[in-house]
Design a protein around this motif. Structure first.
Motif, PDB file in Angstrom:
ATOM      1  N   SER A  43       0.854  -1.245   0.028  1.00 26.86           N
ATOM      2  CA  SER A  43       0.106  -0.058  -0.083  1.00 26.86           C
ATOM      3  C   SER A  43       0.991   1.301  -0.049  1.00 26.86           C
ATOM      4  N   ILE A  44       1.870   1.438   0.739  1.00 26.18           N
ATOM      5  CA  ILE A  44       2.536   2.318   0.951  1.00 26.18           C
ATOM      6  C   ILE A  44       3.295   2.677  -0.391  1.00 26.18           C
ATOM      7  N   LEU A  45       4.040   1.443  -0.951  1.00 23.18           N
ATOM      8  CA  LEU A  45       4.759   1.441  -2.087  1.00 23.18           C
ATOM      9  C   LEU A  45       4.067   1.961  -3.328  1.00 23.18           C
ATOM     10  N   LYS A  46       2.877   1.437  -3.542  1.00 21.57           N
ATOM     11  CA  LYS A  46       2.043   1.808  -4.625  1.00 21.57           C
ATOM     12  C   LYS A  46       1.937   3.300  -4.457  1.00 21.57           C
ATOM     13  N   ASN A  47       1.403   3.907  -3.539  1.00 19.86           N
ATOM     14  CA  ASN A  47       1.326   5.301  -3.142  1.00 19.86           C
ATOM     15  C   ASN A  47       2.617   5.942  -3.638  1.00 19.86           C
ATOM     16  N   LEU A  48       3.920   5.356  -3.163  1.00 14.39           N
ATOM     17  CA  LEU A  48       5.051   5.978  -3.378  1.00 14.39           C
ATOM     18  C   LEU A  48       5.366   6.133  -5.029  1.00 14.39           C
ATOM     19  N   THR A  49       5.068   5.074  -5.831  1.00 12.66           N
ATOM     20  CA  THR A  49       5.332   5.134  -7.092  1.00 12.66           C
ATOM     21  C   THR A  49       4.362   5.959  -7.812  1.00 12.66           C
ATOM     22  N   THR A  50       3.228   6.405  -7.154  1.00  7.71           N
ATOM     23  CA  THR A  50       2.446   7.286  -7.894  1.00  7.71           C
ATOM     24  C   THR A  50       2.918   8.789  -7.709  1.00  7.71           C
ATOM     25  N   THR A  51       3.200   8.933  -6.353  1.00 11.54           N
ATOM     26  CA  THR A  51       3.476  10.555  -6.091  1.00 11.54           C
ATOM     27  C   THR A  51       4.998  10.714  -6.352  1.00 11.54           C
ATOM     28  N   GLN A  52       5.828   9.679  -6.377  1.00 10.65           N
ATOM     29  CA  GLN A  52       7.230   9.795  -6.952  1.00 10.65           C
ATOM     30  C   GLN A  52       7.508   8.983  -7.983  1.00 10.65           C
ATOM     31  N   PRO A  53       7.275   9.205  -9.055  1.00 10.00           N
ATOM     32  CA  PRO A  53       7.351   8.251 -10.079  1.00 10.00           C
ATOM     33  C   PRO A  53       8.571   8.139 -10.836  1.00 10.00           C
ATOM     34  N   THR A  54       9.646   8.917 -10.560  1.00 10.20           N
ATOM     35  CA  THR A  54      10.812   8.815 -11.029  1.00 10.20           C
ATOM     36  C   THR A  54      11.764   8.176 -10.043  1.00 10.20           C
ATOM     37  N   LYS A  55      11.457   7.680  -9.060  1.00 11.20           N
ATOM     38  CA  LYS A  55      12.486   7.131  -8.061  1.00 11.20           C
ATOM     39  C   LYS A  55      12.355   5.575  -8.510  1.00 11.20           C
ATOM     40  N   ASP A  56      13.435   5.070  -8.814  1.00 10.31           N
ATOM     41  CA  ASP A  56      13.326   3.819  -9.462  1.00 10.31           C
ATOM     42  C   ASP A  56      13.493   2.737  -8.091  1.00 10.31           C
ATOM     43  N   GLU A  57      13.859   3.190  -6.819  1.00 11.25           N
ATOM     44  CA  GLU A  57      13.790   2.428  -5.649  1.00 11.25           C
ATOM     45  C   GLU A  57      12.620   2.091  -5.312  1.00 11.25           C
ATOM     46  N   ASN A  58      11.326   2.931  -5.658  1.00 10.75           N
ATOM     47  CA  ASN A  58      10.243   2.831  -4.997  1.00 10.75           C
ATOM     48  C   ASN A  58       9.745   1.422  -5.813  1.00 10.75           C
ATOM     49  N   PHE A  59       9.868   1.484  -6.953  1.00 10.79           N
ATOM     50  CA  PHE A  59       9.377   0.076  -7.884  1.00 10.79           C
ATOM     51  C   PHE A  59      10.205  -1.085  -7.497  1.00 10.79           C
ATOM     52  N   PHE A  60      11.515  -0.794  -7.124  1.00 11.69           N
ATOM     53  CA  PHE A  60      12.217  -2.057  -6.859  1.00 11.69           C
ATOM     54  C   PHE A  60      11.626  -2.774  -5.707  1.00 11.69           C
ATOM     55  N   TYR A  61      11.206  -1.876  -4.541  1.00 15.40           N
ATOM     56  CA  TYR A  61      10.870  -2.508  -3.254  1.00 15.40           C
ATOM     57  C   TYR A  61       9.542  -3.072  -3.401  1.00 15.40           C
ATOM     58  N   LEU A  62       8.827  -2.547  -4.193  1.00 19.01           N
ATOM     59  CA  LEU A  62       7.336  -3.075  -4.814  1.00 19.01           C
ATOM     60  C   LEU A  62       7.328  -4.325  -5.402  1.00 19.01           C
ATOM     61  N   GLY A  63       8.539  -4.315  -6.366  1.00 20.23           N
ATOM     62  CA  GLY A  63       8.630  -5.623  -6.901  1.00 20.23           C
ATOM     63  C   GLY A  63       9.258  -6.690  -6.039  1.00 20.23           C
ATOM     64  N   TRP A  64       9.885  -6.242  -5.171  1.00 21.15           N
ATOM     65  CA  TRP A  64      10.460  -7.108  -4.058  1.00 21.15           C
ATOM     66  C   TRP A  64       9.565  -7.923  -3.272  1.00 21.15           C
ATOM     67  N   VAL A  65       8.431  -7.095  -2.767  1.00 24.62           N
ATOM     68  CA  VAL A  65       7.375  -7.789  -2.033  1.00 24.62           C
ATOM     69  C   VAL A  65       6.447  -8.728  -2.976  1.00 24.62           C
ATOM     70  N   TYR A  66       6.622  -8.366  -4.280  1.00 25.94           N
ATOM     71  CA  TYR A  66       5.989  -9.332  -4.993  1.00 25.94           C
ATOM     72  C   TYR A  66       6.500 -10.668  -5.080  1.00 25.94           C
ATOM     73  N   THR A  67       7.886 -10.382  -5.240  1.00 29.92           N
ATOM     74  CA  THR A  67       8.923 -11.639  -5.319  1.00 29.92           C
ATOM     75  C   THR A  67       8.883 -12.285  -4.177  1.00 29.92           C
ATOM     76  N   LEU A  68       8.745 -12.037  -2.952  1.00 34.86           N
ATOM     77  CA  LEU A  68       8.660 -12.614  -1.767  1.00 34.86           C
ATOM     78  C   LEU A  68       7.185 -13.450  -1.463  1.00 34.86           C
ATOM     79  N   GLN A  69       6.251 -12.888  -2.220  1.00 35.94           N
ATOM     80  CA  GLN A  69       5.121 -13.578  -2.250  1.00 35.94           C
ATOM     81  C   GLN A  69       4.749 -14.426  -3.396  1.00 35.94           C
ATOM     82  N   GLU A  70       5.922 -14.436  -4.220  1.00 34.24           N
ATOM     83  CA  GLU A  70       5.753 -15.512  -5.343  1.00 34.24           C
ATOM     84  C   GLU A  70       4.874 -14.920  -6.407  1.00 34.24           C
ATOM     85  N   TYR A  71       4.785 -13.916  -6.736  1.00 33.54           N
ATOM     86  CA  TYR A  71       3.785 -13.281  -8.116  1.00 33.54           C
ATOM     87  C   TYR A  71       4.963 -12.834  -8.719  1.00 33.54           C
TER      88      TYR A  71
END
Length: 563
Positions: A43-71
């Motif tokens: 929830s936090i990271l989806k918000n950050l990727t919207t409000t700070q779309p140029t920060k690649d780190e936000n997208f990475f940690y969102l992807g990492w959560v999906y990786t841990l959940q095996e999506y």
């Protein structure tokens, strides 16, 4: 033994965390990831990727959560967006390499991790996630191959050379060494992490897990308590504590009852401190498999299947629990649904193991044996499948096939027991057809060899082994008019074992057969009718229906020479 009673979820105690209740910083998202509060982190990271779309780190940690959940598909999409935001994002290339691990894409693993390393420069974090990527264990497996662990260690050491004060890298190095049972090395790096960051809940919990593997349960608990003194809401400490309680219960029967209850309490606390997502509940389902509590697992899996946010993996849990609870039709439906619908990369050897068991239990023998062999093909540690195949063949009176399956099991496992050799020998014995003039006498040789092995290694004589060796040699010596006495020493040994321990009603028929053989031996081989009558008399006293004794006394021979 039922190891775990059903965990009930109290809504009042649940710490469900919505994005509006917390500041929307990347630090909060990372903290939520460490605490396994994945819904909150997303929830936090989806918000950050919207409000700070140029920060690649936000997208990475969102992807990492999906990786841990095996999506993997959702993870890959997030990482690619991170690269779109910053074409030189080493973190997101590390993320793509981790997704390739989930997808078992070896070429993708190498190319993406190599690109991450090439772009990392003086940043240690990409090496941290390359290392963590190599340590991922998709599905219910928790085994890291030595080659993957070594690759993780090499990447993490590179990261540590860039930043020697990165406690997260020390923790990951500890995890890598722990995965290979190198406890001293693991402890060294976990301790380094604690020295760098004394308030690291993750490092303290990791040391507790290390003590658990050494069965040092008291020190293990102290580490979890220390982590919770730092952060009382750090859920993973309760989860690892629960799994420690379970291992304690399995290791020390005197502590089992108390520790099983404590395990349930601690897992309930863990769940209350996560977001109660489907993923958290599936992790609880994995715990129930480890606990062997299949009744609760079936109930939990049914509840998960009814949820609007159900994950396809729930069918795995439905299948496993239904088999263990002998609900075979439901289990077969569930396992077929899982294997036919899931991404083939998500299917693990244990799935084929349960498919085979369910098919055998449902009378689909050939399919079941095929599935069990598939499980072994995918994981050669699953040698127990040959035991299950052998039992299936034996039940169908396919004795030669059963014997060969037992032989495969014995040759492939270091855990073969004397009972396995006994089953092998009995199967070879019944596979021999003494009415067939072309019967393969090697079956009798193999049978006798199995029984001889037991006699050689057993610490005390075993009546059943002596009896079956007698049967085998008796079968070789069927011509009573020209009896050689091949079975004589084995029947005598059987008689000695049984009479020494005390004859029971269950022994009498077999004991009568042994005496009847000796009567026949003395009658035809030694021509000693007195000894023959003595043995036939014992046979008749033990079993009045014994045919050899009846035949002897129906036409009692003339008295022979005394011996």
């Amino acid at each position: 033994m039922k190891l775990l009673s059903k965990v009930t979820y109290a809504a009042a105690s649940m710490v469900f965390i919505g994005s509006s209740a917390f500041s929307q910083s990347l630090a909060d998202a990372k903290k939520a990831i460490d605490a396994e509060q994945y819904q909150k982190a997303k929830s936090i990271l989806k918000n950050l990727t919207t409000t700070q779309p140029t920060k690649d780190e936000n997208f990475f940690y969102l992807g990492w959560v999906y990786t841990l959940q095996e999506y993997p598909d959702s993870a890959k999409a997030a990482f690619n967006k991170g690269i779109a935001a910053n074409a030189k994002s080493a973190l997101n290339y590390a993320g793509l390499g981790a997704v390739a691990r989930l997808d078992k894409d070896n070429a993708g693993i190498k190319s993406n991790f190599d690109q991450a390393a090439a772009l990392a420069g003086k940043d240690s974090k990409p090496y941290l996630y390359i290392g963590r990527g190599y340590l991922l264990t998709p599905g219910t497996s928790n085994v890291v191959a030595p080659a993957d662990a070594n690759a993780a260690i090499a990447a993490l050491q590179k990261g540590l050379s860039i930043n020697a004060k990165d406690a997260d890298i020390d923790i990951a190095l500890g995890d890598a060494y722990r995965s290979q049972l190198k406890s001293n090395d693991a402890y060294k790096y976990y301790s380094d992490a604690v020295n760098l960051s004394p308030n690291s809940t993750t490092a303290n919990v990791a040391i507790g897990v290390l003590w658990r593997y050494a069965n040092n349960f008291e020190d293990s608990e102290k580490q979890f308590q220390k982590a919770l003194s730092i952060d009382p809401n750090f859920g993973p400490a309760y989860r690892e504590w629960a799994e420690t309680d379970l291992r304690w219960a399995l290791t020390d029967p005197k502590m089992a009852s108390a520790k099983v209850k404590e395990a349930a309490d601690n897992y309930r606390k863990y769940l209350s401190l996560t977001d109660m997502s489907t993923e958290s509940r599936m992790r609880y389902a994995d715990f129930l498999i480890q606990a062997g509590d299949y009744k609760t697992l079936q109930q939990e899996a049914a509840a998960l299947a009814a949820s609007a946010n159900s994950n396809l993996r729930v069918y795995r849990y439905l299948a496993y629990s239904a088999y263990e609870n002998k609900d075979y039709p439901a289990g077969l439906t569930a396992i077929n649904k899982w294997i036919s619908s899931a991404d083939p990369k998500r299917i693990i050897p244990r799935d084929y193991l349960y498919l085979g068991r369910l098919e055998l239990a449902s009378g689909q023998d050939s399919l079941g044996i095929q599935a069990l062999r598939k499980a072994y093909q995918l994981d050669t540690t699953q040698t127990e499948v040959f035991n299950e195949i052998a039992k299936s063949y034996y039940a169908k009176k396919r004795y030669k096939d059963a014997a060969e399956a037992y032989s495969q099991y014995i040759s492939k496992t270091p855990r073969a027991k004397l009972q396995d050799y006994l089953n092998q020998g009995i199967s070879y014995f019944y596979a021999y057809d003494d009415k067939d003039p072309k019967a393969d006498t090697m079956l009798l040789v193999k049978s006798d060899s199995a029984f001889a092995h037991i006699e050689h290694v057993a610490t005390s004589p075993i009546a059943a082994v002596a009896l079956y060796r007698a049967y085998v040699n008796d079968t070789k010596d069927r011509d009573r008019q020209n009896i050689k006495g091949l079975a004589k020493p084995y029947y005598e040994k059987y008689i000695q074992i049984v009479t020494t321990k005390g004859v029971t009603d269950a022994d009498k028929k077999n004991l009568a057969s042994a005496y009847a053989y000796l009567g026949t031996y003395y009658q035809y081989k030694e021509k000693d009718n007195a000894k023959a009558e003595e043995n036939f008399t014992k046979a008749r006293e033990l079993d009045p229906t014994n045919r050899q004794a009846q035949a002897f006394f129906a036409k009692k021979p003339a008295a022979g020479k005394g011996k």
